[in-house]
Design a protein around this motif. Structure first.
Motif, mmCIF file in Angstrom:
data_model
loop_
_atom_site.group_PDB
_atom_site.id
_atom_site.type_symbol
_atom_site.label_atom_id
_atom_site.label_comp_id
_atom_site.label_asym_id
_atom_site.label_seq_id
_atom_site.Cartn_x
_atom_site.Cartn_y
_atom_site.Cartn_z
ATOM 1 N N THR A 61 0.857 -1.186 0.000
ATOM 2 C CA THR A 61 0.000 0.000 0.000
ATOM 3 C C THR A 61 0.887 1.228 0.000
ATOM 4 N N GLN A 62 0.520 2.231 -0.790
ATOM 5 C CA GLN A 62 1.246 3.496 -0.774
ATOM 6 C C GLN A 62 0.300 4.607 -0.345
ATOM 7 N N LEU A 63 0.691 5.320 0.703
ATOM 8 C CA LEU A 63 -0.069 6.437 1.226
ATOM 9 C C LEU A 63 0.699 7.720 0.928
ATOM 10 N N TRP A 64 -0.038 8.761 0.549
ATOM 11 C CA TRP A 64 0.593 10.054 0.301
ATOM 12 C C TRP A 64 -0.099 11.100 1.171
ATOM 13 N N ALA A 66 3.329 15.339 7.176
ATOM 14 C CA ALA A 66 3.442 14.202 8.100
ATOM 15 C C ALA A 66 4.459 14.525 9.179
ATOM 16 N N LEU A 67 4.167 14.052 10.384
ATOM 17 C CA LEU A 67 5.100 14.197 11.495
ATOM 18 C C LEU A 67 6.074 13.021 11.466
ATOM 19 N N LEU A 68 7.324 13.299 11.117
ATOM 20 C CA LEU A 68 8.381 12.295 11.057
ATOM 21 C C LEU A 68 9.308 12.483 12.255
ATOM 22 N N PRO A 69 10.172 11.513 12.551
ATOM 23 C CA PRO A 69 11.063 11.665 13.712
ATOM 24 C C PRO A 69 11.900 12.938 13.678
ATOM 25 N N GLN A 70 12.282 13.389 12.486
ATOM 26 C CA GLN A 70 13.097 14.596 12.382
ATOM 27 C C GLN A 70 12.267 15.873 12.349
ATOM 28 N N GLY A 71 10.945 15.740 12.370
ATOM 29 C CA GLY A 71 10.071 16.911 12.365
ATOM 30 C C GLY A 71 9.012 16.793 11.287
ATOM 31 N N TRP A 72 8.290 17.863 11.076
ATOM 32 C CA TRP A 72 7.231 17.871 10.070
ATOM 33 C C TRP A 72 7.837 17.951 8.670
ATOM 34 N N ALA A 73 7.255 17.182 7.749
ATOM 35 C CA ALA A 73 7.691 17.195 6.355
ATOM 36 C C ALA A 73 6.460 17.276 5.462
ATOM 37 N N ASP A 74 6.638 17.846 4.270
ATOM 38 C CA ASP A 74 5.531 17.995 3.328
ATOM 39 C C ASP A 74 5.639 16.975 2.205
ATOM 40 N N ARG A 75 4.477 16.668 1.617
ATOM 41 C CA ARG A 75 4.360 15.776 0.458
ATOM 42 C C ARG A 75 5.122 14.467 0.727
ATOM 43 N N VAL A 76 4.602 13.698 1.649
ATOM 44 C CA VAL A 76 5.297 12.497 2.126
ATOM 45 C C VAL A 76 4.586 11.246 1.614
ATOM 46 N N ARG A 77 5.347 10.404 0.921
ATOM 47 C CA ARG A 77 4.820 9.104 0.486
ATOM 48 C C ARG A 77 5.357 8.033 1.437
ATOM 49 N N VAL A 78 4.442 7.197 1.936
ATOM 50 C CA VAL A 78 4.810 6.116 2.862
ATOM 51 C C VAL A 78 4.372 4.809 2.231
ATOM 52 N N ARG A 79 5.312 3.906 2.043
ATOM 53 C CA ARG A 79 4.994 2.595 1.460
ATOM 54 C C ARG A 79 4.920 1.558 2.569
ATOM 55 N N LEU A 80 3.820 0.792 2.582
ATOM 56 C CA LEU A 80 3.578 -0.226 3.587
ATOM 57 C C LEU A 80 3.693 -1.605 2.959
ATOM 58 N N GLU A 90 5.886 13.897 -5.178
ATOM 59 C CA GLU A 90 4.603 14.205 -5.798
ATOM 60 C C GLU A 90 3.730 12.953 -5.779
ATOM 61 N N PRO A 91 2.407 13.115 -5.607
ATOM 62 C CA PRO A 91 1.537 11.938 -5.583
ATOM 63 C C PRO A 91 1.566 11.200 -6.922
ATOM 64 N N ALA A 92 1.576 9.879 -6.831
ATOM 65 C CA ALA A 92 1.626 9.035 -8.025
ATOM 66 C C ALA A 92 0.296 8.308 -8.204
ATOM 67 N N THR A 93 0.076 7.808 -9.394
ATOM 68 C CA THR A 93 -1.114 7.012 -9.662
ATOM 69 C C THR A 93 -1.153 5.819 -8.703
ATOM 70 N N GLY A 94 -2.275 5.626 -8.064
ATOM 71 C CA GLY A 94 -2.411 4.519 -7.121
ATOM 72 C C GLY A 94 -2.146 4.883 -5.685
ATOM 73 N N ASP A 95 -1.543 6.068 -5.460
ATOM 74 C CA ASP A 95 -1.346 6.497 -4.073
ATOM 75 C C ASP A 95 -2.696 6.802 -3.425
ATOM 76 N N GLU A 96 -2.861 6.400 -2.188
ATOM 77 C CA GLU A 96 -4.042 6.768 -1.397
ATOM 78 C C GLU A 96 -3.718 8.094 -0.711
ATOM 79 N N ARG A 97 -4.465 9.144 -1.027
ATOM 80 C CA ARG A 97 -4.101 10.492 -0.596
ATOM 81 C C ARG A 97 -4.860 10.917 0.660
ATOM 82 N N HIS A 98 -4.098 11.524 1.580
ATOM 83 C CA HIS A 98 -4.665 12.043 2.823
ATOM 84 C C HIS A 98 -3.963 13.341 3.167
#
Length: 450
Positions: free
Chosen positions: A2-5, A9-23, A36-44
């Motif tokens: 699953t890919q979430l965009w 997002a709050l990451l360990p190093q701080g807040w970051a923008d336009r973050v894709r997380v692959r599960l 940048e969001p890709a086709t198939g990314d679930e956007r939040h």
């Protein structure tokens, strides 16, 4: 996979923008900021890591609001406890599973993704062990499996009514174990756990466990979490001083080898010396501010404790109200009421109260439950998305989002929750909520008609 965009997002190093997380396989396989969001990314919109709930008695969710009528001239924790004993006398394993599933679904809906279940209801109503001694633990594991929440099971050893090995009271018969029976219970319970569940040991309190018993319990699972109630009420502190010549936390720090594997639950009534020593020990203070307020326990000295470098996490304890934000908010508000000040638990380096408390509680809960905290490669994929259109979050960025959620929302700010890579909350509602609610309603209808 699953890919979430996320927009942010709050990451360990701080807040970051336009973050894709692959599960993958229930874990975080990659984290890519500035993507940048890709086709198939679930956007939040907004991603934060799930929190751990370090102290829960799941069955007490069924009691919520039932003890709010004054029963005698001076109601306190001890009168509440008698009402709790009468309620639990009616419960069987099916009841425990139904009520606990309701509690766990609510935890996930409010941002808790792992729970430490302080499980002391072991015996049948007559005080005898069930034919399968792990029957009640099996009900808790069933509830965790049904809801998807991560579980750190904390079987409780409870042998006495008070300091000095006093015989248990009749109302405690469903809790009682001897050392041999408890070891068998722990072994049987461990076999029930899922792959990423954890097992700890929970001596109930110095009231319920003698020093010799405590020493033995600490050998059962070396390295496992150790959770214990300590100094929740002034009467307990006074009884400890009368018996040991020392206060409960003072005695534990001097005699029990308290270190980073320990979680001292409540620790409400501490001297300044105890506060500093507990902070220095590396243990976690398991704070349950909503329950502590409900029971009239007192106020934890959080300001001094955090200034001394202490570690803490939150729990929902009696489950009178289940909400990550509510626990953190009540913790800060209790300090404000005592000190008649604002921003009590912020610092010059971390000026956001919500940001500081959220990060500290997440780190502390991961330690106390042997879980993980953070949107980090290799961690369990435990992620919470916030609704950017919620009134408390509109036009906020960075830690202002956490401040808005914790201090300005009322449960409606959470959109989705992923636990071990599976989306278990969508649109703010647990995906199995309907079935869980039907079973819960039927269970309460029967119990409360008895």
């Amino acid at each position: 996979m699953t890919q979430l965009w996320f927009e942010t997002a709050l990451l360990p190093q701080g807040w970051a923008d336009r973050v894709r997380v692959r599960l993958e396989g229930g874990r975080i396989a990659s984290v890519e900021p500035d993507a940048e969001p890709a086709t198939g990314d679930e956007r939040h919109a907004i991603a934060i890591p799930g929190q751990g709930n370090v102290h829960s008695h799941g069955f007490q969710r069924g009691m919520a609001g039932l003890t709010e009528q004054r029963g005698r001239p001076h109601d306190d924790f001890w009168s509440w406890r008698e009402l709790m004993y009468r309620f639990l006398d009616r419960l069987d394993p099916d009841d425990i599973a139904a009520i606990t599933a309701q509690a766990y679904a609510e935890m996930l809906e409010t941002g808790y993704t792992r729970v430490g279940e302080f499980h002391y209801l072991h015996n049948a109503p007559d005080g005898q062990r069930y034919a399968a001694p792990e029957a009640m633990a099996a009900a808790i594991v069933e509830a965790a499996r049904q809801t998807g929440i991560g579980l750190t099971l904390l079987p409780v050893f409870y042998a006495h009514a008070d300091f000095g090995g006093a015989p248990p009271a009749p109302g405690q018969r469903r809790f009682i174990s001897d050392l041999g029976g408890f070891a068998r219970l722990v072994d049987a319970s461990e076999k029930l756990l899922r792959k990423d569940d954890r097992l700890g040991i929970a001596p109930h309190s110095l009231r319920a466990v003698t020093p010799d018993e405590l020493s033995h319990l600490l050998t059962l699972r070396p390295g496992a979490p150790v959770h214990i109630h300590a100094a929740e009420q002034t009467r307990e502190v006074e009884a400890s001083v009368a018996h040991f010549g020392a206060r409960p936390v003072e005695w534990l720090l001097a005699n029990a080898g308290v270190d980073a594997r320990w979680c001292l639950v409540h620790s409400t009534h501490l001297t300044e010396a105890e506060t500093d020593a507990l902070a220095a020990s590396g243990a976690v203070a398991g704070l349950c501010p909503v329950t502590e307020a409900n029971l009239g326990d007192g106020i934890f000295p959080a300001r001094r404790y955090l200034e001394a470098g202490g570690r803490f996490a939150t729990g929902t304890d009696s489950n009178i109200q289940i909400d990550v934000a509510a626990e953190l908010r009540q913790l800060e508000y209790s300090q404000r009421l005592r000190d008649r000040a604002r921003g009590c638990l912020a610092t010059a380096d971390e000026p956001s109260v919500g940001g500081r408390l959220f990060r500290a509680a997440g780190t502390g809960s991961a330690q106390a439950l042997q879980g993980a905290f953070g949107i980090t490669v290799g961690h369990s994929a435990d992620i919470v998305s916030l609704d950017a259109e919620h009134p408390s979050l509109i036009e906020r960025r960075g830690d202002a989002l956490l401040d808005g959620w914790i201090f300005g929302s009322n449960r409606g700010a959470i959109d989705c929750v992923w636990r071990a890579g599976e989306r278990v909350v969508s649109g703010g509602v647990h995906t199995s909520r309907a079935g869980i609610a039907v079973r819960y309603r039927k269970t309460l209808a029967r119990l409360l008609a008895a």
